[in-house]
Design a protein around this motif. Structure first.
Motif, PDB file in Angstrom:
ATOM      1  N   LEU A  41     -20.029  -5.812 -92.116  1.00 61.89           N
ATOM      2  CA  LEU A  41     -18.581  -5.897 -91.916  1.00 61.89           C
ATOM      3  C   LEU A  41     -17.989  -4.538 -91.574  1.00 61.89           C
ATOM      4  O   LEU A  41     -17.200  -4.399 -90.647  1.00 61.89           O
ATOM      5  CB  LEU A  41     -17.899  -6.447 -93.171  1.00 61.89           C
ATOM      6  CG  LEU A  41     -17.829  -7.952 -93.339  1.00 61.89           C
ATOM      7  CD1 LEU A  41     -17.242  -8.316 -94.697  1.00 61.89           C
ATOM      8  CD2 LEU A  41     -16.987  -8.554 -92.247  1.00 61.89           C
ATOM      9  N   LEU A  42     -18.363  -3.517 -92.317  1.00 60.63           N
ATOM     10  CA  LEU A  42     -17.855  -2.166 -92.060  1.00 60.63           C
ATOM     11  C   LEU A  42     -18.271  -1.683 -90.678  1.00 60.63           C
ATOM     12  O   LEU A  42     -17.465  -1.127 -89.928  1.00 60.63           O
ATOM     13  CB  LEU A  42     -18.344  -1.213 -93.144  1.00 60.63           C
ATOM     14  CG  LEU A  42     -17.776  -1.435 -94.551  1.00 60.63           C
ATOM     15  CD1 LEU A  42     -18.475  -0.516 -95.568  1.00 60.63           C
ATOM     16  CD2 LEU A  42     -16.285  -1.178 -94.563  1.00 60.63           C
ATOM     17  N   ARG A  45     -16.319  -3.671 -87.946  1.00 69.38           N
ATOM     18  CA  ARG A  45     -14.906  -3.259 -87.859  1.00 69.38           C
ATOM     19  C   ARG A  45     -14.787  -1.917 -87.149  1.00 69.38           C
ATOM     20  O   ARG A  45     -13.896  -1.719 -86.316  1.00 69.38           O
ATOM     21  CB  ARG A  45     -14.288  -3.200 -89.249  1.00 69.38           C
ATOM     22  CG  ARG A  45     -14.005  -4.579 -89.822  1.00 69.38           C
ATOM     23  CD  ARG A  45     -13.336  -4.501 -91.165  1.00 69.38           C
ATOM     24  NE  ARG A  45     -13.118  -5.853 -91.662  1.00 69.38           N
ATOM     25  CZ  ARG A  45     -13.200  -6.197 -92.934  1.00 69.38           C
ATOM     26  NH1 ARG A  45     -13.480  -5.300 -93.854  1.00 69.38           N
ATOM     27  NH2 ARG A  45     -12.996  -7.441 -93.294  1.00 69.38           N
ATOM     28  N   GLU A  46     -15.685  -1.024 -87.447  1.00 67.31           N
ATOM     29  CA  GLU A  46     -15.674   0.295 -86.805  1.00 67.31           C
ATOM     30  C   GLU A  46     -15.976   0.154 -85.306  1.00 67.31           C
ATOM     31  O   GLU A  46     -15.326   0.789 -84.470  1.00 67.31           O
ATOM     32  CB  GLU A  46     -16.727   1.188 -87.480  1.00 67.31           C
ATOM     33  CG  GLU A  46     -16.707   2.605 -86.978  1.00 67.31           C
ATOM     34  CD  GLU A  46     -17.720   3.462 -87.740  1.00 67.31           C
ATOM     35  OE1 GLU A  46     -18.487   4.147 -87.046  1.00 67.31           O
ATOM     36  OE2 GLU A  46     -17.741   3.426 -88.976  1.00 67.31           O
ATOM     37  N   ARG A  48     -15.416  -2.516 -83.472  1.00 69.76           N
ATOM     38  CA  ARG A  48     -14.271  -3.165 -82.848  1.00 69.76           C
ATOM     39  C   ARG A  48     -13.170  -2.146 -82.559  1.00 69.76           C
ATOM     40  O   ARG A  48     -12.558  -2.152 -81.497  1.00 69.76           O
ATOM     41  CB  ARG A  48     -13.730  -4.291 -83.738  1.00 69.76           C
ATOM     42  CG  ARG A  48     -12.594  -5.065 -83.053  1.00 69.76           C
ATOM     43  CD  ARG A  48     -12.137  -6.232 -83.853  1.00 69.76           C
ATOM     44  NE  ARG A  48     -11.574  -5.736 -85.121  1.00 69.76           N
ATOM     45  CZ  ARG A  48     -11.151  -6.516 -86.094  1.00 69.76           C
ATOM     46  NH1 ARG A  48     -11.257  -7.817 -85.985  1.00 69.76           N
ATOM     47  NH2 ARG A  48     -10.656  -6.003 -87.198  1.00 69.76           N
ATOM     48  N   LEU A  49     -12.903  -1.228 -83.502  1.00 68.49           N
ATOM     49  CA  LEU A  49     -11.896  -0.186 -83.295  1.00 68.49           C
ATOM     50  C   LEU A  49     -12.306   0.776 -82.181  1.00 68.49           C
ATOM     51  O   LEU A  49     -11.458   1.301 -81.458  1.00 68.49           O
ATOM     52  CB  LEU A  49     -11.640   0.578 -84.596  1.00 68.49           C
ATOM     53  CG  LEU A  49     -10.888  -0.197 -85.679  1.00 68.49           C
ATOM     54  CD1 LEU A  49     -10.823   0.625 -86.979  1.00 68.49           C
ATOM     55  CD2 LEU A  49      -9.494  -0.559 -85.205  1.00 68.49           C
TER      56      LEU A  49
END
Length: 181
Positions: A41-42, A45-46, A48-49
């Motif tokens: 997940l981390l 998310r990174e 995706r950013l």
């Protein structure tokens, strides 16, 4: 001077598509319905950013190229319009230079006599005087010189007026058996 593109020889540099592959964690989860782990997940998310600045850069480049494309399309349309006008001028000049314009009236008259004798209809024994597509009427509509050529008496000598049974609206001209052609 800008370097030439090795792909299409334009004077531009194309954007290299150095888009990274999707992380393995994403591909594994796309094919299943399992949720990602906390560490995944981390990482996702990174990732995706990290895509956002690339999207912004691509949007900017797309907008710039779209503006250039619109300008080029306008220039292309203008060039095509100018080309059509010049082609039209060329056609008009060719028509004016046509040798047919210099044919003597006598030769035109002989051609018209032959045309009437060889009319495309299998039985050219009737000439409908009210039909604007009939040969003599069409010939007369081309130009003043051709109208003058149709005043040749031999064109009309073989025609006799007949009135059909149905009335004046179907008036015809019958070609005599002893036509000059």
């Amino acid at each position: 001077m800008a370097p030439h593109c090795s792909t299409c020889c334009c004077q531009s540099t194309h954007i290299s598509l150095d888009t990274p592959e999707l992380p393995d964690a994403v591909e594994a989860h796309i094919l299943s319905n399992e949720p990602p782990s906390t560490s995944e997940l981390l990482m996702l998310r990174e990732y995706r950013l990290s895509i956002d600045p690339s999207l912004t850069r691509l949007d900017t480049e797309i907008a710039a190229l779209s503006a250039i494309q619109e300008q080029l399309q306008k220039e292309l349309d203008d060039l095509r319009k100018e080309r059509r006008v010049l082609e039209e001028h060329q056609q008009h000049i060719s028509a004016v230079l046509s040798p047919l314009r210099r044919f003597p009236l006598e030769i035109l008259q002989e051609i018209f006599l032959y045309t009437l004798a060889q009319a495309g209809e299998p039985d050219y024994t009737w000439f409908n005087v009210r039909d604007p597509t009939a040969s003599l009427w069409r010939i007369r509509r081309v130009c003043r010189k051709w109208r003058m050529a149709t005043q040749y008496p031999h064109l009309w000598a073989g025609l006799q007026l007949m009135r059909s049974i149905q009335g004046a609206h179907n008036s015809c001209v019958q070609v005599k058996g002893a036509c000059p052609w």
